[in-house]
Scaffold this motif. Structure first.
Motif, short mmCIF file in Angstrom:
data_model
loop_
_atom_site.label_atom_id
_atom_site.label_comp_id
_atom_site.label_asym_id
_atom_site.label_seq_id
_atom_site.Cartn_x
_atom_site.Cartn_y
_atom_site.Cartn_z
N VAL A 279 0.83 -1.21 0.00
CA VAL A 279 0.00 0.00 0.00
C VAL A 279 0.87 1.25 0.00
O VAL A 279 0.36 2.36 -0.27
N PHE A 280 2.16 1.11 0.30
CA PHE A 280 3.08 2.24 0.26
C PHE A 280 3.74 2.40 -1.10
O PHE A 280 4.54 3.31 -1.29
N ASP A 281 3.42 1.51 -2.05
CA ASP A 281 4.04 1.62 -3.36
C ASP A 281 3.52 2.85 -4.11
O ASP A 281 2.35 3.20 -4.01
N SER A 282 4.38 3.46 -4.88
CA SER A 282 4.02 4.66 -5.62
C SER A 282 2.91 4.43 -6.62
O SER A 282 2.16 5.36 -6.95
N LYS A 357 7.36 3.56 -0.71
CA LYS A 357 7.72 4.75 0.05
C LYS A 357 7.89 4.39 1.54
O LYS A 357 7.32 3.41 2.01
N VAL A 358 8.64 5.22 2.24
CA VAL A 358 8.80 4.99 3.68
C VAL A 358 7.61 5.56 4.45
O VAL A 358 7.34 5.17 5.59
N THR A 359 6.87 6.46 3.82
CA THR A 359 5.63 7.00 4.39
C THR A 359 4.77 7.48 3.24
O THR A 359 5.29 7.78 2.15
N SER A 360 3.47 7.54 3.45
CA SER A 360 2.61 7.96 2.35
C SER A 360 2.85 9.43 2.01
O SER A 360 3.16 10.24 2.88
N CYS A 371 12.93 0.80 -7.42
CA CYS A 371 11.74 0.55 -8.23
C CYS A 371 11.14 -0.83 -7.95
O CYS A 371 11.84 -1.74 -7.49
N THR A 372 9.85 -0.97 -8.24
CA THR A 372 9.16 -2.25 -8.16
C THR A 372 8.87 -2.73 -9.57
O THR A 372 8.21 -2.02 -10.34
#
Length: 530
Positions: A279-282, A357-360, A371-372
């Protein structure tokens, strides 16, 4: 009814909490049912050495030889037609006779570990083994291998709609539903285990299935690791629950073979239902990713290098950091196709996100993981009937302009394309034509106009702006794309194109495309031509 006889055993396997006790009370209300409360518990305490406040009393008063319990108590003669055995899944230990699983009917009751852990910790600190989620998955798998997949019910669904859930469960077990299962008198029962004073206080106050609380209790952070370990097993079983709402948990797939596909996410290959991003992915936070569509023909990936060129150009234009090397991306594609055995008639959705991300938040300054990479390969023939042709409508939604977001960046922010597709769907058309900001034809919402093949076929090619009225009056119109290949257009905005049939130029280009795709492409390693 006074004489003992052989009974049919119904086994309930669950994690330890009060809903399983309520279900036992429910079945005890039937006029054809006797119940046993965790008959394998003494064996569990004897073998594992687990400490419980009532351990010594239990071992001194009840049979603790597991196989003797199975033979003489669980499957012993009884006075009623059925015997309901409430089992805690973790109590099924190695060394117990196979007869336990092979005889009788089985069902599984699951409950979200968030709820189980919160309440379990009030009496005895839990362990992963005690929770029994891995044991329930093992039980489910073993019964499936025997050709007897057990019904799975979820505690929340049971408590939200007891009658519908119990009717479904009885139907799965092949027994008639009895309305008496919905209510019982408050207080303890003569068949309660010796542990009841420690665990059954809330159940003893109940007279039926209490609805789940609207708002839960805070989750203790000390149990976070146990939650992480348990959730994957719970989610796996959740896929197989009997669902009583109108929304299907498992809708039919366009191509059933894709149910068991394997996808690359991050740095590993995962089964379809486990292939997820954070859920933290860009890509979740802002659609911040780039993508390509690739098609596989006879062991080769068509235009792979060209698509990768655009992927990396798009990533550079969006200032991605820590982009994986080109060869690493290619290896991920090859491995995914090989694992799936996909060497022909397959389509790949290749996605590269800015990463987790480390935070939203919107800022790329929060991206510290790299990258993912996602490689989603599916069995997928061309999405259009290219022999019969397609219909188009003109959408009111305009294509992105470089003034706003340059479409040369093949990005995942596709909302305007989706809005155009909605217009096409609402008009019962195959696709929607998108105009640019000045009203000239740009492209359809998912395909591009072909040029390269026209040059190779020595056709006269002029590149210029075209208005929608020129499309309406054209002799032939066609679109191209990885998903649809080369698709003849027979009707636009209700107007017939040409004579309403696939034209000779379109057919010529279709043949050229078929020849090109058969002759070119990057070979997939290990593929052997038949």
């Amino acid at each position: 009814m006074g004489e003992e006889r052989e009974v049919e055993v119904i086994h309930l396997w669950s994690s330890p909490r009060s809903v399983s006790t309520s279900l036992m009370y429910s079945f005890s209300q039937r006029d054809d049912m006797e119940v046993l409360d965790e008959p394998l518990y003494p064996n569990f305490l004897r073998v594992t050495g687990a400490e419980r406040p009532y351990k010594e009393e239990l071992l001194s008063k009840t049979e603790s030889d597991g196989n003797k319990v199975v033979r003489e108590i669980i499957f012993g003669p009884g006075k009623k037609k059925y015997r309901f055995c409430k089992h805690i899944a973790s109590q099924r230990l190695p060394g117990l006779t196979d007869e336990l699983m092979k005889k009788g009917k089985h069902c599984i009751l699951i409950r979200n570990p968030l709820d189980v852990l919160t309440s379990y910790d009030k009496v005895v600190p839990p362990s992963f083994i005690d929770l029994g989620y891995a044991s329930m998955v093992s039980i489910y798998s073993e019964l499936c291998q025997e050709g007897k997949p057990p019904p799975v019910i979820d505690s929340d669904f049971l408590r939200q709609d007891p009658e519908a859930t119990l009717r479904g469960l009885c139907d799965d077990l092949g027994i008639p539903f009895q309305a008496a299962m919905l209510k019982w008198e408050a207080g303890p029962r003569p068949f309660d285990g010796l542990w009841a004073p420690y665990w059954y206080k809330s159940t003893h106050k109940s007279t039926g299935f209490d609805p789940p609380r609207k708002y839960p209790s805070p989750f203790p952070s000390s149990l976070y690791n146990l939650l992480e370990q348990s959730i994957p097993f719970y989610n796996l079983l959740l896929r197989y629950i009997r669902h009583i709402t109108k929304v299907p948990l498992h809708p039919d797939l366009p191509i059933p073979a894709n149910e068991k596909l394997l996808a690359w996410v991050g740095d590993q290959i995962l089964p379809r239902e486990s292939a997820k991003v954070s859920v933290f992915d860009s890509i979740v936070q802002g659609g911040d990713g780039v993508w390509e569509g690739l098609r596989v023909y006879s062991g080769k990936i068509f235009k792979l290098e060209e698509h990768l060129d655009r992927l990396f150009d798009s990533a550079k234009a969006l200032a991605f950091s820590n982009v994986p090397p080109r060869e690493q991306v290619k290896e991920a594609i090859f491995k995914t196709l090989i694992r799936n055995g996909m060497f022909d008639n397959a389509h790949i959705r290749l996605t590269l996100t800015r990463g987790k991300k480390v935070t939203s938040g919107m800022s790329p300054a929060f991206n510290h993981y790299g990258c993912t990479l996602i490689v989603l390969a599916e069995w997928k023939p061309p999405v259009y009937d290219n022999a019969r042709g397609i219909t188009l409508v003109t959408a009111s939604t305009r294509r992105n302009s470089p003034n706003n977001l340059d479409s040369k960046i093949h990005h995942n922010n596709l909302l305007n394309n989706i809005l155009a597709k909605i217009e096409g769907n609402n008009s019962h058309a195959d696709d929607a034509i998108m105009l640019d900001k000045d009203g000239y034809v740009s492209e359809t919402n998912a395909t591009n106009i072909v040029m390269d093949l026209a040059v190779k076929e020595n056709l006269v090619l002029v590149e210029r702006r075209i208005s929608i009225s020129e499309f309406h009056t054209a002799d032939e119109v066609f679109t191209t794309g990885t998903m649809g290949e080369l698709s003849p257009v027979l009707k636009i905005d209700g107007r017939t194109v040409g004579d309403g049939r696939v034209g000779p130029v379109t057919q010529r280009l279709q043949n050229a495309y078929t020849k090109l795709s058969a002759e070119s492409g990057v070979p997939i390693p290990t593929y052997q031509h038949p």
